[in-house]
Design a protein around this motif. Structure first.
Motif, short mmCIF file in Angstrom:
data_model
loop_
_atom_site.label_atom_id
_atom_site.label_comp_id
_atom_site.label_asym_id
_atom_site.label_seq_id
_atom_site.Cartn_x
_atom_site.Cartn_y
_atom_site.Cartn_z
N ASP A 185 0.75 -1.38 -0.12
CA ASP A 185 -0.09 -0.07 -0.02
C ASP A 185 0.91 1.34 0.17
OD1 ASP A 185 -2.73 1.49 0.26
OD2 ASP A 185 -1.73 1.77 2.33
N LEU A 186 1.95 1.19 0.80
CA LEU A 186 2.85 2.49 0.85
C LEU A 186 3.65 2.64 -0.41
CD1 LEU A 186 4.25 4.62 2.55
CD2 LEU A 186 6.03 3.10 2.75
N CYS A 187 4.04 1.72 -0.95
CA CYS A 187 4.71 1.42 -2.19
C CYS A 187 3.88 2.18 -3.34
CB CYS A 187 5.21 0.31 -2.59
SG CYS A 187 6.52 -0.46 -1.33
N ALA A 188 2.62 1.56 -3.26
CA ALA A 188 1.70 2.20 -4.23
C ALA A 188 1.36 3.60 -4.27
CB ALA A 188 0.34 1.34 -4.19
N LYS A 189 1.25 4.11 -3.05
CA LYS A 189 1.23 5.59 -2.93
C LYS A 189 2.19 6.11 -3.06
CE LYS A 189 -2.01 5.27 0.91
NZ LYS A 189 -2.26 5.46 2.55
N LEU A 190 3.25 5.74 -3.03
CA LEU A 190 4.79 6.57 -3.48
C LEU A 190 4.88 6.26 -4.91
CD1 LEU A 190 7.53 5.22 -0.74
CD2 LEU A 190 6.81 7.56 -1.44
N GLU A 191 4.36 5.21 -5.50
CA GLU A 191 4.66 5.20 -7.06
C GLU A 191 3.67 6.19 -7.51
OE1 GLU A 191 5.50 0.50 -7.20
OE2 GLU A 191 3.52 1.05 -7.07
N PHE A 192 2.35 6.39 -7.13
CA PHE A 192 1.69 7.73 -7.67
C PHE A 192 2.34 8.69 -7.40
CE2 PHE A 192 -1.57 10.34 -6.75
CZ PHE A 192 -2.65 10.28 -7.92
N LYS A 193 2.55 9.16 -6.33
CA LYS A 193 3.25 10.40 -5.88
C LYS A 193 4.48 10.83 -6.64
CE LYS A 193 3.06 11.26 -1.57
NZ LYS A 193 2.13 12.30 -0.76
N LEU A 194 5.07 9.88 -6.93
CA LEU A 194 6.28 10.01 -7.72
C LEU A 194 6.24 9.90 -9.29
CD1 LEU A 194 8.44 7.72 -5.47
CD2 LEU A 194 8.88 10.11 -5.67
N GLY A 195 5.08 9.58 -9.67
CA GLY A 195 4.92 9.69 -11.25
C GLY A 195 5.44 8.28 -11.91
N TRP A 196 5.53 7.39 -11.00
CA TRP A 196 6.04 6.11 -11.44
C TRP A 196 4.86 5.26 -11.86
CZ3 TRP A 196 10.25 5.20 -7.45
CH2 TRP A 196 11.42 6.18 -7.61
N THR A 197 4.78 4.00 -12.62
CA THR A 197 3.95 3.20 -12.80
C THR A 197 3.70 2.09 -11.72
OG1 THR A 197 5.47 1.76 -14.14
CG2 THR A 197 4.09 3.41 -15.38
N ARG A 198 2.57 1.43 -11.68
CA ARG A 198 2.30 0.45 -10.39
C ARG A 198 3.33 -0.59 -10.69
NH1 ARG A 198 -3.57 -1.41 -8.77
NH2 ARG A 198 -2.63 -2.82 -6.85
N GLY A 199 3.99 -0.94 -9.63
CA GLY A 199 4.84 -2.05 -9.90
C GLY A 199 6.29 -1.61 -9.93
N SER A 200 6.57 -0.44 -10.01
CA SER A 200 7.89 0.29 -10.39
C SER A 200 8.95 -0.28 -8.92
CB SER A 200 8.01 1.85 -10.48
OG SER A 200 7.46 2.12 -11.64
N ILE A 201 8.62 0.00 -7.98
CA ILE A 201 9.24 -0.32 -6.68
C ILE A 201 9.42 -1.59 -6.63
CG2 ILE A 201 9.24 -0.13 -4.26
CD1 ILE A 201 7.97 2.52 -4.49
N GLU A 202 8.50 -2.63 -6.97
CA GLU A 202 8.86 -4.05 -6.85
C GLU A 202 9.84 -4.41 -7.91
OE1 GLU A 202 6.62 -7.99 -5.93
OE2 GLU A 202 5.62 -6.53 -6.78
N ARG A 203 9.93 -3.73 -8.89
CA ARG A 203 10.85 -3.80 -9.83
C ARG A 203 12.28 -3.58 -9.64
NH1 ARG A 203 6.80 -2.48 -13.36
NH2 ARG A 203 7.60 -0.09 -13.43
N MET A 204 12.21 -2.54 -8.97
CA MET A 204 13.54 -1.79 -8.42
C MET A 204 14.11 -2.92 -7.22
SD MET A 204 12.50 2.07 -8.22
CE MET A 204 14.09 3.06 -7.52
N ALA A 205 13.39 -3.56 -6.49
CA ALA A 205 13.81 -4.36 -5.62
C ALA A 205 14.31 -5.69 -6.17
CB ALA A 205 12.67 -4.80 -4.65
N SER A 206 14.08 -6.05 -7.40
CA SER A 206 14.47 -7.00 -8.10
C SER A 206 15.66 -6.62 -9.23
CB SER A 206 13.48 -7.80 -8.89
OG SER A 206 12.39 -8.23 -8.26
N GLY A 207 15.91 -5.37 -9.00
CA GLY A 207 17.11 -4.73 -9.59
C GLY A 207 16.97 -4.05 -10.79
N GLY A 208 15.63 -3.83 -11.30
CA GLY A 208 15.17 -3.17 -12.38
C GLY A 208 14.97 -1.35 -11.96
N ASP A 209 14.54 -0.94 -12.92
CA ASP A 209 14.45 0.64 -12.77
C ASP A 209 12.89 1.15 -12.75
OD1 ASP A 209 17.08 1.12 -13.30
OD2 ASP A 209 16.84 0.72 -15.32
N PRO A 210 12.71 2.18 -12.05
CA PRO A 210 11.36 2.54 -12.18
C PRO A 210 10.76 3.09 -13.56
CG PRO A 210 12.51 4.19 -11.41
CD PRO A 210 13.29 3.16 -11.61
N GLU A 211 9.60 2.95 -13.79
CA GLU A 211 9.08 3.15 -14.99
C GLU A 211 8.10 4.61 -14.84
OE1 GLU A 211 6.02 1.01 -17.81
OE2 GLU A 211 7.92 -0.22 -17.34
N GLU A 212 8.35 5.38 -15.37
CA GLU A 212 7.44 6.84 -15.51
C GLU A 212 6.16 6.79 -15.90
OE1 GLU A 212 9.07 10.77 -15.82
OE2 GLU A 212 10.93 10.11 -15.08
#
Length: 167
Positions: A59-86
């Motif tokens: 829930d917190l990650c989804a709120k952050l993604e919205f506030k940061l202008g990142w697509t849903r799942g961006s933080i989870e991708r980053m936790a796997s070594g990926g990049d955020p997606e705007e």
């Protein structure tokens, strides 16, 4: 039952740096950013940006993604070594400092529905005292959020029970 969470693991420091850099790019102090809708606890934001913790609720990650202008799942991708997606279908962002709100308009997607609800509610409450209207809008949006969560939870239960058809 524990709330679903994302473990940043070995990527905690890079996620912390990316979140902090993006917040600063948006021109918001940590306090302003935390209080901007959807609100998040300032302490959690501080913990995240400092890399103090490595596990946060979805829930917190989804709120952050919205506030940061990142697509849903961006933080989870980053936790796997990926990049955020705007978000690439963003049309405009309107900040109302006096109300502490930020309205984002999208070309497509569920955010456009939320914008329509919010706009319709504002029009229907225009003749009311501001505090009363604001309280009613907040109550209506919270009701819509709760109803949306119920729909998702029902669908999840049906899927888990083996009956994936939506009724």
């Amino acid at each position: 039952m524990a709330r679903p969470s994302i473990d940043f693991g070995e990527h905690t420091a890079s996620i912390a740096a990316a979140v902090r850099a993006r917040r600063e790019e948006l021109g918001r102090s940590r306090t302003e950013f935390a209080q901007q809708t959807p609100k998040i606890p300032p302490r959690l934001l501080q913990d995240l940006e400092s890399g103090r913790r490595s596990r946060y609720s979805r829930d917190l990650c989804a709120k952050l993604e919205f506030k940061l202008g990142w697509t849903r799942g961006s933080i989870e991708r980053m936790a796997s070594g990926g990049d955020p997606e705007e978000v690439n279908d963003l049309i405009s962002v309107v900040r109302d400092e006096s109300q502490g709100t930020e309205t984002r308009r999208y070309l497509l997607g569920n955010e456009e529905l939320l914008q329509r609800i919010y706009t319709d509610l504002q029009a229907d409450t225009a003749d009311m005292p501001e505090e009363e209207a604001r309280a009613l809008v907040e109550q209506a949006l919270e009701t819509a959020r709760v109803q949306a969560l119920l729909v998702v939870h029902r669908a999840r239960r049906r899927r888990m029970s083996g009956n994936g058809a939506l009724h």
